[in-house]
Design a protein around this motif. Structure first.
Motif, PDB file in Angstrom:
ATOM      1  N   ASP A  95       5.684  21.633 -33.260  1.00 28.99           N
ATOM      2  CA  ASP A  95       6.569  22.091 -32.184  1.00 28.99           C
ATOM      3  C   ASP A  95       7.489  23.218 -32.651  1.00 28.99           C
ATOM      4  N   ARG A  96       7.845  23.207 -33.911  1.00 32.20           N
ATOM      5  CA  ARG A  96       8.766  24.234 -34.432  1.00 32.20           C
ATOM      6  C   ARG A  96       8.070  25.525 -34.831  1.00 32.20           C
ATOM      7  N   ILE A  97       6.803  25.450 -35.313  1.00 32.02           N
ATOM      8  CA  ILE A  97       6.197  26.677 -35.863  1.00 32.02           C
ATOM      9  C   ILE A  97       4.864  27.087 -35.236  1.00 32.02           C
ATOM     10  N   LEU A  98       4.259  26.242 -34.420  1.00 32.37           N
ATOM     11  CA  LEU A  98       2.968  26.590 -33.822  1.00 32.37           C
ATOM     12  C   LEU A  98       3.055  26.879 -32.328  1.00 32.37           C
ATOM     13  N   VAL A  99       4.233  26.806 -31.783  1.00 33.11           N
ATOM     14  CA  VAL A  99       4.462  27.161 -30.384  1.00 33.11           C
ATOM     15  C   VAL A  99       4.817  28.644 -30.361  1.00 33.11           C
ATOM     16  N   SER A 100       4.128  29.407 -29.540  1.00 34.11           N
ATOM     17  CA  SER A 100       4.275  30.871 -29.579  1.00 34.11           C
ATOM     18  C   SER A 100       5.686  31.349 -29.271  1.00 34.11           C
ATOM     19  N   THR A 101       6.443  30.603 -28.486  1.00 38.58           N
ATOM     20  CA  THR A 101       7.790  31.025 -28.112  1.00 38.58           C
ATOM     21  C   THR A 101       8.883  30.432 -28.997  1.00 38.58           C
ATOM     22  N   ALA A 102       8.516  29.646 -29.991  1.00 32.57           N
ATOM     23  CA  ALA A 102       9.512  29.024 -30.863  1.00 32.57           C
ATOM     24  C   ALA A 102      10.227  30.097 -31.693  1.00 32.57           C
ATOM     25  N   PRO A 103      11.527  29.934 -31.928  1.00 34.38           N
ATOM     26  CA  PRO A 103      12.262  30.932 -32.709  1.00 34.38           C
ATOM     27  C   PRO A 103      11.669  31.196 -34.095  1.00 34.38           C
ATOM     28  N   ARG A 104      11.108  30.192 -34.729  1.00 32.34           N
ATOM     29  CA  ARG A 104      10.522  30.350 -36.062  1.00 32.34           C
ATOM     30  C   ARG A 104       8.991  30.231 -36.017  1.00 32.34           C
ATOM     31  N   SER A 105       8.413  30.701 -34.946  1.00 31.59           N
ATOM     32  CA  SER A 105       6.972  30.592 -34.763  1.00 31.59           C
ATOM     33  C   SER A 105       6.208  31.298 -35.884  1.00 31.59           C
ATOM     34  N   ALA A 106       5.209  30.615 -36.396  1.00 31.11           N
ATOM     35  CA  ALA A 106       4.325  31.182 -37.424  1.00 31.11           C
ATOM     36  C   ALA A 106       3.090  31.821 -36.791  1.00 31.11           C
ATOM     37  N   VAL A 107       3.029  31.848 -35.469  1.00 34.95           N
ATOM     38  CA  VAL A 107       1.850  32.366 -34.780  1.00 34.95           C
ATOM     39  C   VAL A 107       1.522  33.810 -35.181  1.00 34.95           C
ATOM     40  N   PRO A 108       2.498  34.712 -35.279  1.00 35.04           N
ATOM     41  CA  PRO A 108       2.133  36.085 -35.686  1.00 35.04           C
ATOM     42  C   PRO A 108       1.473  36.154 -37.065  1.00 35.04           C
ATOM     43  N   ILE A 109       1.979  35.410 -38.026  1.00 29.80           N
ATOM     44  CA  ILE A 109       1.389  35.451 -39.369  1.00 29.80           C
ATOM     45  C   ILE A 109       0.021  34.774 -39.368  1.00 29.80           C
ATOM     46  N   LEU A 110      -0.158  33.756 -38.560  1.00 26.11           N
ATOM     47  CA  LEU A 110      -1.470  33.116 -38.455  1.00 26.11           C
ATOM     48  C   LEU A 110      -2.477  34.062 -37.813  1.00 26.11           C
ATOM     49  N   GLY A 111      -2.033  34.843 -36.850  1.00 30.57           N
ATOM     50  CA  GLY A 111      -2.902  35.851 -36.245  1.00 30.57           C
ATOM     51  C   GLY A 111      -3.325  36.884 -37.267  1.00 30.57           C
ATOM     52  N   TRP A 112      -2.399  37.294 -38.099  1.00 34.59           N
ATOM     53  CA  TRP A 112      -2.703  38.233 -39.181  1.00 34.59           C
ATOM     54  C   TRP A 112      -3.761  37.621 -40.113  1.00 34.59           C
ATOM     55  N   GLN A 113      -3.572  36.359 -40.465  1.00 35.98           N
ATOM     56  CA  GLN A 113      -4.557  35.697 -41.327  1.00 35.98           C
ATOM     57  C   GLN A 113      -5.926  35.643 -40.659  1.00 35.98           C
TER      58      GLN A 113
END
Length: 163
Positions: A95-113
């Motif tokens: 809920d904290r890092i895999l939700v695209s709108t979360a303040p500390r979302s890791a989604v951009p770095i996962l997309g890069w990977q």
């Protein structure tokens, strides 16, 4: 009471054991399951609507029953989703890092990977055998010229957040 390590603290040395082997050998599968969950909107959905049963997840994502089951069971086995009875929710960290709108979302770095690192790694072993200046015949860079002063837009830019 166990000592809690901060993310920046060095971790104690761990011998290469079967758990280490499993993590390394199956890491790509775990990443692909997690990235599929991000790409298909599983974590965003369960953030907005926690405790959904599998049929409702499948319907909301537009997936057939069996592919949805494979995805949700895989994410649950990894501990990214939590199952209580027939219902699924995000794990607290998801809920904290895999939700695209979360303040500390890791989604951009996962997309890069997923889009930059993983495709480049398909050629890793062969690249170790080539001379440093050669380019793989299958490389996306093959046949492209980059002139000084006019670099191409890096593909990772589409995954970065605006300031």
């Amino acid at each position: 009471m166990p000592q809690r390590l901060s993310p920046a603290a060095p971790r104690p040395r761990r011998d290469f054991d079967f758990d280490s082997f499993s993590l390394i050998a199956q890491g790509h599968s775990a990443f692909q399951l997690m990235w599929a969950g991000v790409s298909l909107g599983v974590f965003d959905l369960l953030h907005r609507r926690p405790r959904l049963p599998l049929p409702k997840i499948a319907a909301a994502l537009g997936l057939a029953a069996q592919p949805a089951r494979v995805l949700v069971v895989g994410l649950t086995a990894l501990g990214i989703l939590i199952k209580k009875g027939p219902r699924f929710s995000n794990a607290p960290l998801a809920d904290r890092i895999l939700v695209s709108t979360a303040p500390r979302s890791a989604v951009p770095i996962l997309g890069w990977q997923a889009h930059i690192v993983y495709p480049g790694l398909t050629d890793f072993v062969a690249s170790l055998k080539r001379t440093p200046t050669s380019v793989s015949p299958a490389s996306p860079a093959r046949g492209k010229r980059f002139t000084k002063g006019s670099p191409p837009t890096p593909p990772w830019k589409k995954f970065s957040r605006p300031p």
